[in-house]
Design a protein around this motif. Structure first.
Motif, PDB file in Angstrom:
ATOM      1  N   ALA A   1       0.824  -1.207   0.000  1.00  0.00           N
ATOM      2  CA  ALA A   1       0.000   0.000   0.000  1.00  0.00           C
ATOM      3  C   ALA A   1       0.861   1.259   0.000  1.00  0.00           C
ATOM      4  CB  ALA A   1      -0.916  -0.016   1.221  1.00  0.00           C
ATOM      5  N   ASN A   2       1.985   1.219   0.750  1.00  0.00           N
ATOM      6  CA  ASN A   2       2.863   2.391   0.791  1.00  0.00           C
ATOM      7  C   ASN A   2       3.557   2.622  -0.551  1.00  0.00           C
ATOM      8  OD1 ASN A   2       2.229   2.890   3.485  1.00  0.00           O
ATOM      9  ND2 ASN A   2       3.934   1.606   4.247  1.00  0.00           N
ATOM     10  N   GLU A   3       3.958   1.544  -1.216  1.00  0.00           N
ATOM     11  CA  GLU A   3       4.611   1.691  -2.521  1.00  0.00           C
ATOM     12  C   GLU A   3       3.624   2.229  -3.563  1.00  0.00           C
ATOM     13  OE1 GLU A   3       6.415  -1.975  -3.596  1.00  0.00           O
ATOM     14  OE2 GLU A   3       7.823  -2.005  -1.888  1.00  0.00           O
ATOM     15  N   ALA A   4       2.362   1.808  -3.497  1.00  0.00           N
ATOM     16  CA  ALA A   4       1.349   2.335  -4.433  1.00  0.00           C
ATOM     17  C   ALA A   4       1.120   3.817  -4.191  1.00  0.00           C
ATOM     18  CB  ALA A   4       0.040   1.546  -4.280  1.00  0.00           C
ATOM     19  N   ARG A   5       1.099   4.230  -2.927  1.00  0.00           N
ATOM     20  CA  ARG A   5       0.920   5.652  -2.620  1.00  0.00           C
ATOM     21  C   ARG A   5       2.122   6.453  -3.087  1.00  0.00           C
ATOM     22  NH1 ARG A   5       1.847   8.990   1.848  1.00  0.00           N
ATOM     23  NH2 ARG A   5       2.822   7.258   2.967  1.00  0.00           N
ATOM     24  N   ALA A   6       3.351   5.869  -2.982  1.00  0.00           N
ATOM     25  CA  ALA A   6       4.558   6.564  -3.425  1.00  0.00           C
ATOM     26  C   ALA A   6       4.538   6.788  -4.936  1.00  0.00           C
ATOM     27  CB  ALA A   6       5.794   5.763  -3.019  1.00  0.00           C
ATOM     28  N   LYS A   7       4.002   5.828  -5.693  1.00  0.00           N
ATOM     29  CA  LYS A   7       3.922   5.981  -7.145  1.00  0.00           C
ATOM     30  C   LYS A   7       2.950   7.105  -7.518  1.00  0.00           C
ATOM     31  CE  LYS A   7       5.113   1.185  -8.234  1.00  0.00           C
ATOM     32  NZ  LYS A   7       4.638  -0.088  -8.846  1.00  0.00           N
ATOM     33  N   GLU A   8       1.874   7.227  -6.762  1.00  0.00           N
ATOM     34  CA  GLU A   8       0.924   8.308  -7.033  1.00  0.00           C
ATOM     35  C   GLU A   8       1.560   9.672  -6.781  1.00  0.00           C
ATOM     36  OE1 GLU A   8      -2.486   7.604  -4.660  1.00  0.00           O
ATOM     37  OE2 GLU A   8      -3.100   5.770  -5.747  1.00  0.00           O
ATOM     38  N   ILE A   9       2.349   9.762  -5.721  1.00  0.00           N
ATOM     39  CA  ILE A   9       3.011  11.035  -5.412  1.00  0.00           C
ATOM     40  C   ILE A   9       4.062  11.356  -6.477  1.00  0.00           C
ATOM     41  CG2 ILE A   9       4.471  12.207  -3.712  1.00  0.00           C
ATOM     42  CD1 ILE A   9       3.103  10.558  -1.527  1.00  0.00           C
ATOM     43  N   LEU A  10       4.737  10.324  -6.988  1.00  0.00           N
ATOM     44  CA  LEU A  10       5.801  10.541  -7.971  1.00  0.00           C
ATOM     45  C   LEU A  10       5.252  11.035  -9.308  1.00  0.00           C
ATOM     46  CD1 LEU A  10       8.881  10.199  -8.517  1.00  0.00           C
ATOM     47  CD2 LEU A  10       8.378   7.875  -9.296  1.00  0.00           C
TER      48      LEU A  10
ATOM     49  N   ARG B   1      14.314  10.652  -3.186  1.00  0.00           N
ATOM     50  CA  ARG B   1      14.284  10.685  -1.725  1.00  0.00           C
ATOM     51  C   ARG B   1      12.836  10.713  -1.224  1.00  0.00           C
ATOM     52  NH1 ARG B   1      18.101  12.426   2.008  1.00  0.00           N
ATOM     53  NH2 ARG B   1      19.473  13.089   0.299  1.00  0.00           N
ATOM     54  N   GLN B   2      11.999  11.510  -1.890  1.00  0.00           N
ATOM     55  CA  GLN B   2      10.582  11.597  -1.516  1.00  0.00           C
ATOM     56  C   GLN B   2       9.880  10.265  -1.745  1.00  0.00           C
ATOM     57  OE1 GLN B   2       8.433  14.523  -3.771  1.00  0.00           O
ATOM     58  NE2 GLN B   2       6.661  14.533  -2.381  1.00  0.00           N
ATOM     59  N   TYR B   3      10.265   9.578  -2.813  1.00  0.00           N
ATOM     60  CA  TYR B   3       9.673   8.267  -3.106  1.00  0.00           C
ATOM     61  C   TYR B   3      10.030   7.264  -2.000  1.00  0.00           C
ATOM     62  CZ  TYR B   3       8.802   3.862  -5.556  1.00  0.00           C
ATOM     63  OH  TYR B   3       8.340   2.603  -5.902  1.00  0.00           O
ATOM     64  N   ILE B   4      11.254   7.316  -1.506  1.00  0.00           N
ATOM     65  CA  ILE B   4      11.678   6.365  -0.461  1.00  0.00           C
ATOM     66  C   ILE B   4      10.879   6.599   0.821  1.00  0.00           C
ATOM     67  CG2 ILE B   4      13.627   5.694   1.008  1.00  0.00           C
ATOM     68  CD1 ILE B   4      15.473   6.301  -1.343  1.00  0.00           C
ATOM     69  N   THR B   5      10.739   7.846   1.248  1.00  0.00           N
ATOM     70  CA  THR B   5      10.020   8.127   2.498  1.00  0.00           C
ATOM     71  C   THR B   5       8.542   7.805   2.385  1.00  0.00           C
ATOM     72  OG1 THR B   5       9.772  10.430   1.786  1.00  0.00           O
ATOM     73  CG2 THR B   5      11.659   9.891   3.198  1.00  0.00           C
ATOM     74  N   ALA B   6       7.986   7.884   1.160  1.00  0.00           N
ATOM     75  CA  ALA B   6       6.574   7.526   0.985  1.00  0.00           C
ATOM     76  C   ALA B   6       6.394   6.022   0.988  1.00  0.00           C
ATOM     77  CB  ALA B   6       6.043   8.128  -0.312  1.00  0.00           C
ATOM     78  N   ALA B   7       7.357   5.275   0.363  1.00  0.00           N
ATOM     79  CA  ALA B   7       7.238   3.821   0.325  1.00  0.00           C
ATOM     80  C   ALA B   7       7.651   3.183   1.652  1.00  0.00           C
ATOM     81  CB  ALA B   7       8.093   3.272  -0.805  1.00  0.00           C
TER      82      ALA B   7
ATOM     83  N   TYR C   1      11.328   6.008   7.524  1.00  0.00           N
ATOM     84  CA  TYR C   1      12.477   6.869   7.274  1.00  0.00           C
ATOM     85  C   TYR C   1      12.111   8.353   7.190  1.00  0.00           C
ATOM     86  CZ  TYR C   1      14.932   2.523   6.182  1.00  0.00           C
ATOM     87  OH  TYR C   1      15.482   1.274   6.237  1.00  0.00           O
ATOM     88  N   GLU C   2      10.855   8.703   7.469  1.00  0.00           N
ATOM     89  CA  GLU C   2      10.467  10.111   7.383  1.00  0.00           C
ATOM     90  C   GLU C   2      11.175  10.955   8.437  1.00  0.00           C
ATOM     91  OE1 GLU C   2       5.895   9.650   5.623  1.00  0.00           O
ATOM     92  OE2 GLU C   2       6.249  10.254   7.697  1.00  0.00           O
ATOM     93  N   MET C   3      11.412  10.383   9.600  1.00  0.00           N
ATOM     94  CA  MET C   3      12.069  11.118  10.681  1.00  0.00           C
ATOM     95  C   MET C   3      13.578  10.876  10.712  1.00  0.00           C
ATOM     96  SD  MET C   3       9.466  12.633  11.779  1.00  0.00           S
ATOM     97  CE  MET C   3      10.220  13.472  13.146  1.00  0.00           C
ATOM     98  N   GLN C   4      14.103  10.152   9.722  1.00  0.00           N
ATOM     99  CA  GLN C   4      15.530   9.830   9.661  1.00  0.00           C
ATOM    100  C   GLN C   4      16.218  10.698   8.609  1.00  0.00           C
ATOM    101  OE1 GLN C   4      17.280   7.534  11.480  1.00  0.00           O
ATOM    102  NE2 GLN C   4      15.517   6.851  12.677  1.00  0.00           N
ATOM    103  N   THR C   5      17.424  11.116   8.897  1.00  0.00           N
ATOM    104  CA  THR C   5      18.239  11.825   7.898  1.00  0.00           C
ATOM    105  C   THR C   5      19.156  10.807   7.243  1.00  0.00           C
ATOM    106  OG1 THR C   5      19.895  12.371   9.566  1.00  0.00           O
ATOM    107  CG2 THR C   5      18.165  13.986   9.178  1.00  0.00           C
ATOM    108  N   PHE C   6      19.277  10.872   5.940  1.00  0.00           N
ATOM    109  CA  PHE C   6      20.088   9.900   5.226  1.00  0.00           C
ATOM    110  C   PHE C   6      20.621  10.514   3.947  1.00  0.00           C
ATOM    111  CE2 PHE C   6      15.699   9.279   3.923  1.00  0.00           C
ATOM    112  CZ  PHE C   6      15.773   9.260   2.540  1.00  0.00           C
ATOM    113  N   ASN C   7      21.634   9.876   3.405  1.00  0.00           N
ATOM    114  CA  ASN C   7      22.203  10.251   2.118  1.00  0.00           C
ATOM    115  C   ASN C   7      21.968   9.130   1.123  1.00  0.00           C
ATOM    116  OD1 ASN C   7      23.290  12.736   2.980  1.00  0.00           O
ATOM    117  ND2 ASN C   7      25.140  11.732   3.779  1.00  0.00           N
ATOM    118  N   LEU C   8      21.944   9.506  -0.168  1.00  0.00           N
ATOM    119  CA  LEU C   8      21.866   8.529  -1.243  1.00  0.00           C
ATOM    120  C   LEU C   8      23.209   8.507  -1.953  1.00  0.00           C
ATOM    121  CD1 LEU C   8      18.310   9.275  -2.672  1.00  0.00           C
ATOM    122  CD2 LEU C   8      18.992   7.469  -1.097  1.00  0.00           C
ATOM    123  N   LEU C   9      23.766   7.305  -2.131  1.00  0.00           N
ATOM    124  CA  LEU C   9      25.103   7.142  -2.684  1.00  0.00           C
ATOM    125  C   LEU C   9      25.053   6.257  -3.924  1.00  0.00           C
ATOM    126  CD1 LEU C   9      25.377   7.288   0.638  1.00  0.00           C
ATOM    127  CD2 LEU C   9      27.773   6.841   0.124  1.00  0.00           C
TER     128      LEU C   9
END
Length: 360
Positions: A269-278, A313-319, A323-331
């Motif tokens: 359900a979270n991944e489907a919502r992330a696709k809608e936001i993307l 980054r927005q897609y990851i936090t939605a799916a 991780y919404e309250m976590q700070t992270f980097n993408l490498l």
């Protein structure tokens, strides 16, 4: 002319003494010319009172000299041929012979020998009955007796008796005393000097064959072993590496615990919502991107090539809402580098690639 007359004339010709004095020294030396001349030069002709008129008697009475009982002389660094044969074995210093003529010579003694403290200590403890073991010698040990609990069997269970085992006494404490050229050490301890006054009582106890007071601990029996290293300088022992003996813990997943992690039912359900936001546009060029998350799981998605890293980054936090309250980097994978949020996937060279998430 007899043999004695020849020796008499030879003695007079060499020493220049008169006939009576020459005859006295030859008779006292059993007519050995070399010994007679040696004694003559030792005493310079004073061992016999000469009654001849050619010698003037001194005003003060001279001491009586007994030829068979010579007076003791003071020690000297020079010795004649006679004293070479009669010198004591305890005389210190290396002896060197300085040859003269056929009938004379001198022995010159070198500097006194340095006192060997280690040898004196081993000699002293041996005099007190201490056991001496050769290097590498091992104590012979026979078969060991049974020391466990026994049972005295009877006719039935009630008549059997338990016989307690032998109570083995506590093992003695092993202490090693190493005697070096420049001092001594105990076990793997520091060097202690022989001349230090604070070590005098310790060394005196060793010489008496006793265990020093500083090694006695209660009623524990102590076995003191002495090692001879008199030809070696003190060497600091190497530090022994001991295995870890503390308490340990078995670690779980290398990923840190994340609060609010979603279950498998929520992921779809979270991944489907992330696709809608993307809002991916299928009419524009697309690419597939694999994202390795910090918890070890993977997230795969379809993106437009002009999507930015910030949108990923927005897609990851939605799916994965944890991780919404976590700070992270993408490498990027290789070479690993932090991705700029303003770059598009095409600009960053991430078409059909994989990226990693790293918590900060």
């Amino acid at each position: 002319m007899s043999d004695q007359d020849e020796k008499l004339q030879q003695f007079i010709a060499i020493t220049g003494s008169n006939s009576d004095r020459a005859k006295f020294f030859l008779e006292s030396a059993a007519w050995d010319v070399e010994i007679a001349m040696s004694r003559y030069y030792e005493t310079e002709g004073d061992d016999l009172g000469d009654d001849s008129p050619s010698i003037v008697a001194p005003e003060t009475p001279s001491p009586v000299v007994t030829p068979n009982r010579p007076q003791p002389k003071k020690s000297s660094n020079f010795a004649t041929i006679n004293t070479l044969t009669t010198s004591s074995d305890e005389e210190e210093g290396q002896a060197y012979y300085a040859g003269g003529s056929e009938h004379s010579g001198q022995q010159v003694l070198g500097p006194p020998k340095k006192k060997d403290i280690v040898a004196d200590m081993f000699k002293s403890v041996q005099e007190h009955g201490v056991e001496v073991l050769e290097p590498g010698a091992a104590s012979s040990s026979g078969g060991q007796a049974f020391k466990g609990t026994g049972y005295k069997l009877g006719q039935d269970n009630t008549s059997s008796e338990v016989v307690p085992g032998f109570q083995e006494p506590p093992r003695p404490q092993e202490v090693t005393l190493r005697l070096w050229q420049n001092g001594f050490s105990i076990d793997d301890g520091a060097l202690r000097e022989y001349g230090d006054p604070s070590n005098k009582d310790f060394l005196d106890s060793i010489r008496r064959g006793e265990i020093p007071q500083e090694l006695r601990q209660g009623n524990t029996e102590i076995h003191l072993a002495m090692e001879d290293h008199r030809m070696e300088q003190y060497q600091k022992p190497k530090t022994k590496v001991k295995p870890f003996q503390g308490q340990g813990y078995t670690l779980g997943s290398p990923a840190p615990a994340v609060v609010g992690a979603c279950t498998n039912e929520d992921k779809s359900a979270n991944e489907a919502r992330a696709k809608e936001i993307l809002k991916m546009d299928a009419t524009r060029p697309t690419t597939s991107l694999q994202i390795r998350l910090a918890d070890g799981s993977r997230l795969v998605g379809q993106f437009n090539q002009d999507h930015t890293i910030a949108q990923i980054r927005q897609y990851i936090t939605a799916a994965r809402p944890q991780y919404e309250m976590q700070t992270f980097n993408l490498l990027s994978t290789y070479p690993s580098k932090i991705l700029d949020d303003s770059q598009t996937l095409k600009e960053a060279g991430l078409l059909n690639a994989a990226i990693m998430q790293k918590l900060t």
